[in-house]
Design a protein around this motif. Structure first.
Motif, PDB file in Angstrom:
ATOM      1  N   CYS A 183       2.778  -9.381  -4.326  1.00 29.67           N
ATOM      2  CA  CYS A 183       3.212  -9.498  -2.926  1.00 29.67           C
ATOM      3  C   CYS A 183       2.110 -10.094  -2.059  1.00 29.67           C
ATOM      4  CB  CYS A 183       3.620  -8.122  -2.414  1.00 29.67           C
ATOM      5  SG  CYS A 183       4.176  -8.097  -0.691  1.00 29.67           S
ATOM      6  N   LEU A 184       0.893  -9.570  -2.192  1.00 29.71           N
ATOM      7  CA  LEU A 184      -0.223 -10.055  -1.388  1.00 29.71           C
ATOM      8  C   LEU A 184      -0.573 -11.502  -1.722  1.00 29.71           C
ATOM      9  CD1 LEU A 184      -2.535  -6.904  -1.487  1.00 29.71           C
ATOM     10  CD2 LEU A 184      -1.266  -7.750   0.477  1.00 29.71           C
ATOM     11  N   ASP A 185      -0.502 -11.855  -2.999  1.00 28.16           N
ATOM     12  CA  ASP A 185      -0.877 -13.217  -3.393  1.00 28.16           C
ATOM     13  C   ASP A 185       0.181 -14.248  -2.999  1.00 28.16           C
ATOM     14  OD1 ASP A 185      -3.414 -12.763  -4.375  1.00 28.16           O
ATOM     15  OD2 ASP A 185      -2.691 -12.147  -6.340  1.00 28.16           O
ATOM     16  N   ILE A 186       1.432 -13.844  -2.951  1.00 30.35           N
ATOM     17  CA  ILE A 186       2.464 -14.755  -2.440  1.00 30.35           C
ATOM     18  C   ILE A 186       2.174 -15.088  -0.981  1.00 30.35           C
ATOM     19  CG2 ILE A 186       4.891 -14.920  -1.750  1.00 30.35           C
ATOM     20  CD1 ILE A 186       5.594 -13.392  -4.311  1.00 30.35           C
ATOM     21  N   MET A 187       1.812 -14.061  -0.200  1.00 30.72           N
ATOM     22  CA  MET A 187       1.470 -14.298   1.201  1.00 30.72           C
ATOM     23  C   MET A 187       0.191 -15.119   1.326  1.00 30.72           C
ATOM     24  SD  MET A 187       2.527 -10.852   3.287  1.00 30.72           S
ATOM     25  CE  MET A 187       1.774  -9.696   2.167  1.00 30.72           C
ATOM     26  N   ASN A 188      -0.764 -14.895   0.423  1.00 32.54           N
ATOM     27  CA  ASN A 188      -2.007 -15.674   0.442  1.00 32.54           C
ATOM     28  C   ASN A 188      -1.735 -17.158   0.207  1.00 32.54           C
ATOM     29  OD1 ASN A 188      -3.843 -13.610   1.001  1.00 32.54           O
ATOM     30  ND2 ASN A 188      -4.052 -13.056  -1.160  1.00 32.54           N
ATOM     31  N   HIS A 215       1.843  -6.726   4.743  1.00 29.59           N
ATOM     32  CA  HIS A 215       0.519  -6.771   4.115  1.00 29.59           C
ATOM     33  C   HIS A 215      -0.147  -5.397   4.153  1.00 29.59           C
ATOM     34  CE1 HIS A 215      -3.886  -7.138   4.437  1.00 29.59           C
ATOM     35  NE2 HIS A 215      -3.782  -8.096   3.528  1.00 29.59           N
ATOM     36  N   HIS A 216      -0.154  -4.768   5.326  1.00 27.70           N
ATOM     37  CA  HIS A 216      -0.826  -3.483   5.482  1.00 27.70           C
ATOM     38  C   HIS A 216      -0.142  -2.393   4.648  1.00 27.70           C
ATOM     39  CE1 HIS A 216      -3.217  -5.462   8.309  1.00 27.70           C
ATOM     40  NE2 HIS A 216      -3.145  -4.659   9.355  1.00 27.70           N
ATOM     41  N   LEU A 217       1.191  -2.369   4.659  1.00 27.06           N
ATOM     42  CA  LEU A 217       1.924  -1.347   3.915  1.00 27.06           C
ATOM     43  C   LEU A 217       1.737  -1.514   2.409  1.00 27.06           C
ATOM     44  CD1 LEU A 217       5.258  -1.113   5.951  1.00 27.06           C
ATOM     45  CD2 LEU A 217       3.349   0.507   5.945  1.00 27.06           C
ATOM     46  N   ALA A 218       1.745  -2.759   1.939  1.00 21.66           N
ATOM     47  CA  ALA A 218       1.533  -3.015   0.503  1.00 21.66           C
ATOM     48  C   ALA A 218       0.140  -2.564   0.078  1.00 21.66           C
ATOM     49  CB  ALA A 218       1.725  -4.502   0.206  1.00 21.66           C
ATOM     50  N   ALA A 219      -0.847  -2.846   0.922  1.00 16.07           N
ATOM     51  CA  ALA A 219      -2.222  -2.441   0.615  1.00 16.07           C
ATOM     52  C   ALA A 219      -2.361  -0.915   0.616  1.00 16.07           C
ATOM     53  CB  ALA A 219      -3.184  -3.062   1.623  1.00 16.07           C
ATOM     54  N   GLY A 232       1.691   4.165 -10.436  1.00 16.98           N
ATOM     55  CA  GLY A 232       0.424   3.461 -10.232  1.00 16.98           C
ATOM     56  C   GLY A 232       0.476   2.039 -10.741  1.00 16.98           C
ATOM     57  N   ARG A 233       1.075   1.848 -11.922  1.00 14.96           N
ATOM     58  CA  ARG A 233       1.196   0.493 -12.471  1.00 14.96           C
ATOM     59  C   ARG A 233       2.098  -0.367 -11.594  1.00 14.96           C
ATOM     60  NH1 ARG A 233       1.950   3.337 -17.503  1.00 14.96           N
ATOM     61  NH2 ARG A 233       4.126   2.690 -17.594  1.00 14.96           N
ATOM     62  N   SER A 234       3.174   0.219 -11.096  1.00 14.03           N
ATOM     63  CA  SER A 234       4.094  -0.518 -10.221  1.00 14.03           C
ATOM     64  C   SER A 234       3.414  -0.926  -8.926  1.00 14.03           C
ATOM     65  CB  SER A 234       5.330   0.345  -9.915  1.00 14.03           C
ATOM     66  OG  SER A 234       6.006   0.702 -11.097  1.00 14.03           O
ATOM     67  N   ALA A 235       2.647   0.016  -8.349  1.00 17.57           N
ATOM     68  CA  ALA A 235       1.934  -0.275  -7.101  1.00 17.57           C
ATOM     69  C   ALA A 235       0.911  -1.378  -7.310  1.00 17.57           C
ATOM     70  CB  ALA A 235       1.245   0.989  -6.588  1.00 17.57           C
ATOM     71  N   TRP A 236       0.200  -1.303  -8.410  1.00 17.00           N
ATOM     72  CA  TRP A 236      -0.831  -2.284  -8.746  1.00 17.00           C
ATOM     73  C   TRP A 236      -0.241  -3.681  -8.890  1.00 17.00           C
ATOM     74  CZ3 TRP A 236      -2.964  -2.499 -14.391  1.00 17.00           C
ATOM     75  CH2 TRP A 236      -3.906  -3.522 -14.507  1.00 17.00           C
ATOM     76  N   ILE A 237       0.766  -3.795  -9.733  1.00 17.81           N
ATOM     77  CA  ILE A 237       1.343  -5.115 -10.021  1.00 17.81           C
ATOM     78  C   ILE A 237       2.142  -5.642  -8.839  1.00 17.81           C
ATOM     79  CG2 ILE A 237       2.942  -6.368 -11.527  1.00 17.81           C
ATOM     80  CD1 ILE A 237       2.142  -4.356 -13.759  1.00 17.81           C
ATOM     81  N   PHE A 238       2.981  -4.780  -8.248  1.00 14.12           N
ATOM     82  CA  PHE A 238       3.828  -5.217  -7.133  1.00 14.12           C
ATOM     83  C   PHE A 238       2.997  -5.648  -5.939  1.00 14.12           C
ATOM     84  CE2 PHE A 238       5.783  -3.986  -3.061  1.00 14.12           C
ATOM     85  CZ  PHE A 238       6.866  -4.868  -3.035  1.00 14.12           C
ATOM     86  N   SER A 239       2.017  -4.821  -5.557  1.00 19.40           N
ATOM     87  CA  SER A 239       1.208  -5.149  -4.380  1.00 19.40           C
ATOM     88  C   SER A 239       0.384  -6.412  -4.610  1.00 19.40           C
ATOM     89  CB  SER A 239       0.295  -3.978  -4.006  1.00 19.40           C
ATOM     90  OG  SER A 239      -0.647  -3.730  -5.029  1.00 19.40           O
ATOM     91  N   SER A 240      -0.109  -6.589  -5.845  1.00 20.50           N
ATOM     92  CA  SER A 240      -0.901  -7.788  -6.155  1.00 20.50           C
ATOM     93  C   SER A 240      -0.071  -9.052  -5.996  1.00 20.50           C
ATOM     94  CB  SER A 240      -1.439  -7.708  -7.596  1.00 20.50           C
ATOM     95  OG  SER A 240      -2.345  -6.649  -7.742  1.00 20.50           O
TER      96      SER A 240
END
Length: 262
Positions: free
Chosen positions: A225-230, A121-125, A215-223
């Motif tokens: 990833c974080l929402d799967i964990m949510n 979570h922290h690394l993705a953010a 930037g687009r990859s970070a935006w979409i991938f992190s979103s």
């Protein structure tokens, strides 16, 4: 490096040391005076207690700042990709300092608070925030993600009640559990359609293609990833809340039957 970038770097560094100070000094001192039960905890429990205290303070600080930006920062709301990111950068820099501080504590006290999901979570953010702080892109979406912090105090409070020996069926515990489930759902699950619809609305636009591929990859991938964990965490919270409410109903029914029998 321009003056504002230097300021953002300074805020991140100050934030890091501020949250370290809260963990090592303020939380132990305040907790021992506010809650006598703190002194009876094991060493590992005290470490997690201090970690969660700092987590709660961070969540309240950036969460309130996030709401202010969401309601009053017209530049960011009108242009979610390239709007003036000044206030968002300040808020994200505070969170960046906190995340690095928390990662350091997680690795140092791995036996007490180590959790691979929190590391992910922290690394993705941090990966996503690098583009916000470095290039000023996607301020609306970065700020929107920080809404999730409002669920953190209830999650931490649940742990505080548990370690202090409060029964799961106690009123404070049950009230916090229901509030936790409701707030977690509102700020992490229910807002997903709003977030992704805004993402789709800018997809393919000129502003979207001005964002670098990274930037687009970070935006979409992190979103994602974080929402799967949510969703995973929401499932756990819902199951726990349901079990507690069911056991409470059974206990009440049994006590009523016993009262009638007597």
């Amino acid at each position: 490096m321009d003056p504002f970038s230097q300021l953002i770097l300074l805020i991140s560094v100050v934030s890091f040391f501020f949250f370290q100070w809260l963990f090592h000094s303020v939380s132990p001192w305040a907790s021992s005076r506010i809650s006598p039960g703190f002194l009876k905890l094991t060493h590992k429990q005290k470490i997690e207690w201090n970690s969660r205290t700092v987590s709660t303070l961070h969540a309240l600080l950036v969460g309130l700042f996030c709401l202010y930006i969401l309601f009053f920062d017209e530049a960011v709301n009108q242009d979610p990709v390239w709007g003036d990111p000044t206030l968002v950068k300040i808020n994200v820099s505070i969170t960046t300092g906190y995340l690095i501080s928390d990662l350091l504590l997680i690795f140092y006290y791995w036996r007490a608070i180590g959790d691979k999901f929190f590391v992910i979570h922290h690394l993705a953010a941090l990966y996503a925030y690098y583009y916000v702080l470095g290039q000023g892109m996607l301020p609306y979406f970065a700020n929107f993600r920080l809404l999730a912090e409002f669920s953190t105090p209830c999650v931490n409070q649940r742990w505080f009640f548990e370690v202090l020996g409060y029964p799961k069926s106690s009123r404070p515990n049950m009230a916090n559990g229901v509030l936790m489930a409701a707030v977690f759902f509102l700020v992490r699950i229910a807002v997903m359609p709003v977030y992704y619809s805004r993402m789709c609305s800018v997809y393919g636009t000129e502003a979207f293609y001005r964002v670098s591929f990274g930037g687009r990859s970070a935006w979409i991938f992190s979103s994602i990833c974080l929402d799967i964990m949510n969703v995973m965490w929401m499932h756990k919270i819902f199951r726990g809340c349901y079990k507690v409410l069911q056991s409470s109903r059974k206990s009440k029914a049994e006590s009523q039957e016993n009262g009638k029998t007597d």
